[in-house]
Design a protein around this motif. Structure first.
Motif, PDB file in Angstrom:
ATOM      1  N   ASP A 152     -14.049   9.400   3.900  1.00  0.00           N
ATOM      2  CA  ASP A 152     -14.031   7.931   3.910  1.00  0.00           C
ATOM      3  C   ASP A 152     -13.544   7.328   2.600  1.00  0.00           C
ATOM      4  N   THR A 153     -12.864   8.108   1.769  1.00  0.00           N
ATOM      5  CA  THR A 153     -12.311   7.593   0.510  1.00  0.00           C
ATOM      6  C   THR A 153     -10.800   7.783   0.529  1.00  0.00           C
ATOM      7  N   THR A 154     -10.071   6.739   0.144  1.00  0.00           N
ATOM      8  CA  THR A 154      -8.608   6.804   0.068  1.00  0.00           C
ATOM      9  C   THR A 154      -8.195   7.296  -1.306  1.00  0.00           C
ATOM     10  N   TYR A 155      -7.310   8.310  -1.300  1.00  0.00           N
ATOM     11  CA  TYR A 155      -6.808   8.873  -2.554  1.00  0.00           C
ATOM     12  C   TYR A 155      -5.297   8.648  -2.621  1.00  0.00           C
ATOM     13  N   VAL A 156      -4.817   8.282  -3.822  1.00  0.00           N
ATOM     14  CA  VAL A 156      -3.389   8.032  -4.015  1.00  0.00           C
ATOM     15  C   VAL A 156      -2.951   8.636  -5.350  1.00  0.00           C
ATOM     16  N   PRO A 157      -1.662   8.912  -5.502  1.00  0.00           N
ATOM     17  CA  PRO A 157      -1.158   9.271  -6.832  1.00  0.00           C
ATOM     18  C   PRO A 157      -1.101   8.010  -7.690  1.00  0.00           C
ATOM     19  N   ILE A 158      -1.777   8.002  -8.831  1.00  0.00           N
ATOM     20  CA  ILE A 158      -1.926   6.798  -9.636  1.00  0.00           C
ATOM     21  C   ILE A 158      -0.594   6.286 -10.159  1.00  0.00           C
ATOM     22  N   LYS A 159       0.374   7.200 -10.315  1.00  0.00           N
ATOM     23  CA  LYS A 159       1.662   6.818 -10.896  1.00  0.00           C
ATOM     24  C   LYS A 159       2.284   5.632 -10.177  1.00  0.00           C
ATOM     25  N   TYR A 160       2.196   5.628  -8.829  1.00  0.00           N
ATOM     26  CA  TYR A 160       2.886   4.580  -8.074  1.00  0.00           C
ATOM     27  C   TYR A 160       2.154   3.240  -8.156  1.00  0.00           C
ATOM     28  N   PRO A 209      -9.229   8.334  -6.614  1.00  0.00           N
ATOM     29  CA  PRO A 209      -9.821   7.381  -5.652  1.00  0.00           C
ATOM     30  C   PRO A 209      -9.249   5.991  -5.885  1.00  0.00           C
ATOM     31  N   LEU A 210      -8.552   5.473  -4.894  1.00  0.00           N
ATOM     32  CA  LEU A 210      -7.813   4.227  -5.072  1.00  0.00           C
ATOM     33  C   LEU A 210      -8.727   3.059  -5.427  1.00  0.00           C
ATOM     34  N   ARG A 211      -9.811   2.864  -4.675  1.00  0.00           N
ATOM     35  CA  ARG A 211     -10.649   1.696  -4.909  1.00  0.00           C
ATOM     36  C   ARG A 211     -11.280   1.755  -6.308  1.00  0.00           C
ATOM     37  N   LEU A 212     -11.756   2.929  -6.698  1.00  0.00           N
ATOM     38  CA  LEU A 212     -12.368   3.071  -8.018  1.00  0.00           C
ATOM     39  C   LEU A 212     -11.397   2.676  -9.124  1.00  0.00           C
TER      40      LEU A 212
END
Length: 910
Positions: free
Chosen positions: A818-826, A885-888
């Motif tokens: 239930d957590t969205t993860y993304v590459p922070i670079k973008y 973690p995108l939201r964090l």
């Protein structure tokens, strides 16, 4: 009449008594003697006039006491610390109490009263100051006193067998005493005395060394009307007393002979050493005029009487006596309060005295009210006292006066046992109770290592070796040549100097002859820290700029340490610079850079100084004010002024905002406001993370605040200083990052608060001043120019929409647990900022605007601007790429995240 001569005071151990030449104690009652009832002072004592005696409430059954530990202070005196737990309105409350247990069966320990400075009344000194002056090994504050008076106790006082002050005519005021044969006594006492002229005429004495007060149970409202009082050289003030509503006739007596008489006017002198002044008024003054003359003899006798037994007490039989307030414990049970406690209610710091059923032990009690303890009510104090074995006990002056000092084992001086209600500030009081050692020097019994229990890598600290003898008193080890050893490789030691080498714990062992001692020292690593703070959070980004950046580490245990320069590694982003001796200097700024970062790392833990083209923004220096300034208050009887005035001393040539107040005619919770620009206030145009200002304090111990109204209409109250405990100018820095203020906002007023509880302990008049208000507003500096807009990503898609334009990304966002993860670079490409990856530590440092964020793969803890915080999720590595973690991350960087369940779309906005 059987007369008992006063004994000469013990010169070796006197805490403030003055011998009264040719005086005699009355050992029989004064029945049949014409008695003019003494009358009592004009000022009165707020809260002391009630004759209603409430019954002590039943103690809560949930009240529990746990002994945390004990340590010997000296032979016959033990320091014991307790924790108490109780329920208040269904909510758990805990606190701490410190108890010095004195064993009166031990001939090497004694109790005595400490008085002001130099053993004098009307001088006032802190408990610690009196202990240092008199050589006490432990001490606590003593009797109640009128804060508006000269500085004399309300109750009776005997020091080293000599009467310093007599009991006031007040109901239910108990006193604690120790007899010459070392028996403790708690009782109520009255005073009786007579002066006898050479012709045999007599007149009653109403007291010795008393301030003006309002009596109870008598026929007068003024203590000194129609009365005779004796003042010794222990009373140093020229007024005997002030504000008595009476005009005195005074008689100076030296060596039992009258040397001066001043009719209807005070003698213009302090009492000479070894002499006394008879101060009279009304009927007493008529007695002087009719029966006394210069050159004649004048004698006096006086006595104490127990109110409970009606027995005369020979003060020469007492080693010491100190006054208190209500009785708290009797026969091992909570007693009915002997007088009104309405003025000393609430949950406060408390001071009390008591003794055991067999009379062997005296318990000197102090209850803490500070960050670690919730204070006590009087009924809770009763429960505590009965829990620890008090058979009979009374209440001493509590609240802000509560102060205890003790001498740790092997040390040569006392220290503050715990923080007072004012922190480390000790209130100046009129007397205290000291614990003294009478032991001779013994043989070496043990040694003790003293030094910090925590070090940082690269830090050096000196550890000292101190010894104590068979009576637990300090002994000099200067001639010894102790050997030092350190176990383990985390620290090295040489002749007591310890150097931290790496994170870990070592045991230091010192040996001197047959005695040895060990101490554990922890060398703190990055994982042991809660925060790392630079001396300044922001700085100007300009070549040649230089700021002081001392770095302080706060351990998870709460200990704070200055980080040695050698233990820090500095990294500079956006500029070239250096840090030498704690000073950051900008050498050159990279082209096009408006925000730079000086990152300090200690064993992997980081903090950052954010440099921008505009750091702290000057907001108001009061030199060119064009808006109105006004004084207001919540109480109509509170008066004062608020105005722009010329600065003095170091502020000469500039202007300041001055706020003067007079709350003496008010009551309850009182405010004195300096209001800016009517009801509108002055605008703070952008989000502020901190505020700084210079304040001229007045040592009033009042509360200093500011009032801000934000863009949503909500009012925020900012604590500038919980206690104004300084005089002169001082710079204050206030963190606004957690205030919840929605900017832009307006600063409406700065003000002084005098809260109702403990009001007698703070000044009701004073003057403070303000200058050089500044705000750190990142959006005007470090965050200026950051991109705005929105970006959308779809789970599983390697494309992202940035402000309507589609861009490719090489790693698709995922959802895991239930957590969205993304590459922070973008995210940073779209909204500004940078990220750096450290392969060896698996750390990601994200820099954006005024934020420096440190993340570690598989760790839920993160570091934001030097403070360790916890999250529910951690960064991870997937297919060789690091995802966060995108939201964090987005919310910590000031971005907003929205989730669309139907399309599995994440939208980020700035």
């Amino acid at each position: 009449m059987n007369e008992v001569s006063m004994e000469k005071r013990n010169e070796e151990h006197t805490q403030g008594g003055r011998r009264l030449p040719a005086k005699r104690w009355i050992a029989a009652s004064l029945a049949g003697v014409l008695w003019i009832m003494p009358v009592i002072g004009s000022e009165g004592l707020p809260g002391w006039g009630s004759t209603t005696i409430p019954v002590a409430q039943a103690a809560a059954s949930s009240f529990t006491v746990t002994k945390l530990g004990e340590e010997v202070i000296t032979s016959g005196a033990m320091m014991m610390k307790y924790k108490f737990t109780t329920q208040r309105s269904g909510i758990n409350a805990t606190g701490l109490a410190d108890v010095i247990r004195v064993d009166l069966s031990n001939p090497y320990v004694s109790l005595d009263v400490m008085t002001g400075k130099g053993g004098n009344l009307t001088t006032r000194q802190s408990t610690g100051g009196m202990a240092a002056e008199t050589g006490a090994v432990a001490a606590v504050n003593g009797d109640y006193f009128n804060t508006g008076g000269e500085g004399a106790p309300i109750g009776g006082q005997i020091s080293s067998g000599v009467v310093v002050s007599t009991p006031s005519q007040l109901d239910g005021m108990y006193a604690f005493a120790v007899t010459k044969d070392r028996q403790p006594v708690i009782d109520e006492y009255t005073f009786e005395g007579l002066v006898t002229a050479e012709d045999g005429a007599q007149f009653p004495l109403s007291g010795i060394n008393k301030g003006a007060y309002s009596p109870e149970g008598g026929s007068s409202t003024y203590s000194h009307a129609n009365a005779a009082y004796l003042y010794t050289d222990a009373w140093t003030a020229l007024a005997r007393p002030k504000n008595s509503s009476t005009t005195p006739t005074e008689v100076l007596v030296e060596n039992d002979t009258i040397t001066q008489i001043s009719l209807d006017a005070a003698l213009p002198m302090a009492v000479p050493e070894g002499a006394y002044i008879l101060r009279t008024h009304g009927l007493a003054a008529q007695f002087v005029k009719a029966h006394l003359a210069v050159g004649q003899k004048l004698s006096s006798v006086y006595s104490l009487k127990s109110k409970t037994t009606q027995q005369t007490v020979d003060p020469a039989s007492l080693q010491m006596m100190i006054g208190g307030h209500t009785i708290l414990v009797n026969n091992g049970k909570a007693a009915t309060f002997s007088r009104s406690t309405s003025s000393i209610g609430g949950y406060r710091a408390r001071t009390a005295l008591g003794y055991s059923q067999d009379g062997r032990y005296v318990y000197v009690i102090a209850v803490e009210d500070n960050a670690n303890s919730a204070g006590m009510s009087l009924t809770e104090l009763q429960s505590f006292m009965t829990n620890i074995g008090v058979w009979k006990g009374l209440n001493l002056d509590g609240g802000g006066s509560t102060t205890m000092v003790d001498r740790p084992l092997a040390e040569t001086s006392t220290k503050l046992t715990f923080n007072t209600e004012y922190g480390t500030e000790q209130r100046s009081i009129v007397n205290g109770l000291g614990v003294y050692t009478l032991a001779p020097q013994g043989e070496v019994k043990g040694i003790k290592i003293s030094g910090s229990s925590a070090l940082l890598i690269g830090q050096k600290a000196t550890f000292t070796l101190k010894g104590y003898d068979t009576y637990y008193n300090p002994i000099d080890l200067a001639s010894a040549n102790p050997a030092w050893v350190s176990s383990g490789g985390s620290a090295t030691v040489s002749a007591g100097e310890v150097t931290g080498v790496k994170a870990g714990t070592v045991t230091l062992t010192a040996t001197s002859g047959a005695a040895s001692a060990s101490a554990k020292v922890t060398v703190l690593g990055g994982d042991d820290l809660a925060s790392l703070t630079a001396g300044t959070a922001t700085a100007p980004l300009a070549a040649g700029a230089s700021v002081s950046v001392p770095v302080t580490a706060t351990a998870k245990s709460g200990a704070t340490l200055a980080v040695p320069n050698s233990a820090l590694k500095w990294e500079f982003v956006g500029f070239k610079g250096n840090v030498q001796d704690g000073k950051l200097t900008v050498e050159s700024v990279n082209a096009g850079v408006t925000t730079g970062y000086a990152i300090a790392r200690y064993d992997g833990f980081s903090t950052a100084v954010v440099l921008s083209t505009a750091a702290a923004t000057p907001w108001e220096n009061f030199d060119n004010v064009t808006y109105p300034i006004a004084f207001t208050s919540n109480v109509s009887s509170v008066t004062g002024t608020a105005a722009i005035v010329a600065g003095t001393a170091e502020r000469a040539g500039s202007k300041v905002l001055s706020l003067s107040y007079d709350m003496t005619a008010g009551s309850g919770k009182m405010y004195a406001y300096a209001q800016l620009n009517g009801s509108s206030g002055k605008s703070i145009p952008a989000a502020a993370t901190s505020m700084s200002l210079d304040v001229m304090g007045d040592m009033s111990l009042n509360w200093l605040r500011a009032e801000v109204v934000d863009s949503a209409g909500a009012t925020a109250y900012i604590d500038l200083a919980k206690v104004i405990d300084w005089n002169g100018w001082k710079s204050l820095n206030i963190d606004l990052s957690g205030s919840g203020i929605k900017f832009p906002a307006s600063l409406k007023r700065v003000y002084v608060v005098n809260v109702e509880e403990g009001q007698d302990e703070r000044a009701k008049t004073g003057t403070v001043a303000f200058d050089n208000l500044s705000f750190v507003m990142p959006s005007l500096s470090s965050e200026a120019g950051l991109p705005n807009g929105s970006a959308a990503m779809i789970i599983g898609s390697k494309a992202m929409m940035v402000n309507g334009t589609k861009k490719s990304i090489d790693v698709a966002p995922i959802v895991k647990n239930d957590t969205t993860y993304v590459p922070i670079k973008y995210v940073l490409d779209a909204f500004g900022g940078s990220a750096a990856w450290d392969q060896s530590t698996k750390k990601i440092m994200v820099l954006r605007g005024a934020k420096a964020l440190d993340l570690t793969v598989n760790k839920k803890e993160f570091i934001l601007n030097g403070k360790r915080q916890s999250a529910e999720v951690a960064p991870l590595i997937l297919d060789g790429r690091t995802l966060v973690p995108l939201r964090l991350v987005s919310e910590q960087l000031g971005l907003t995240v929205k989730w669309e369940q139907k399309t599995k779309t994440v939208t980020i906005e700035s």
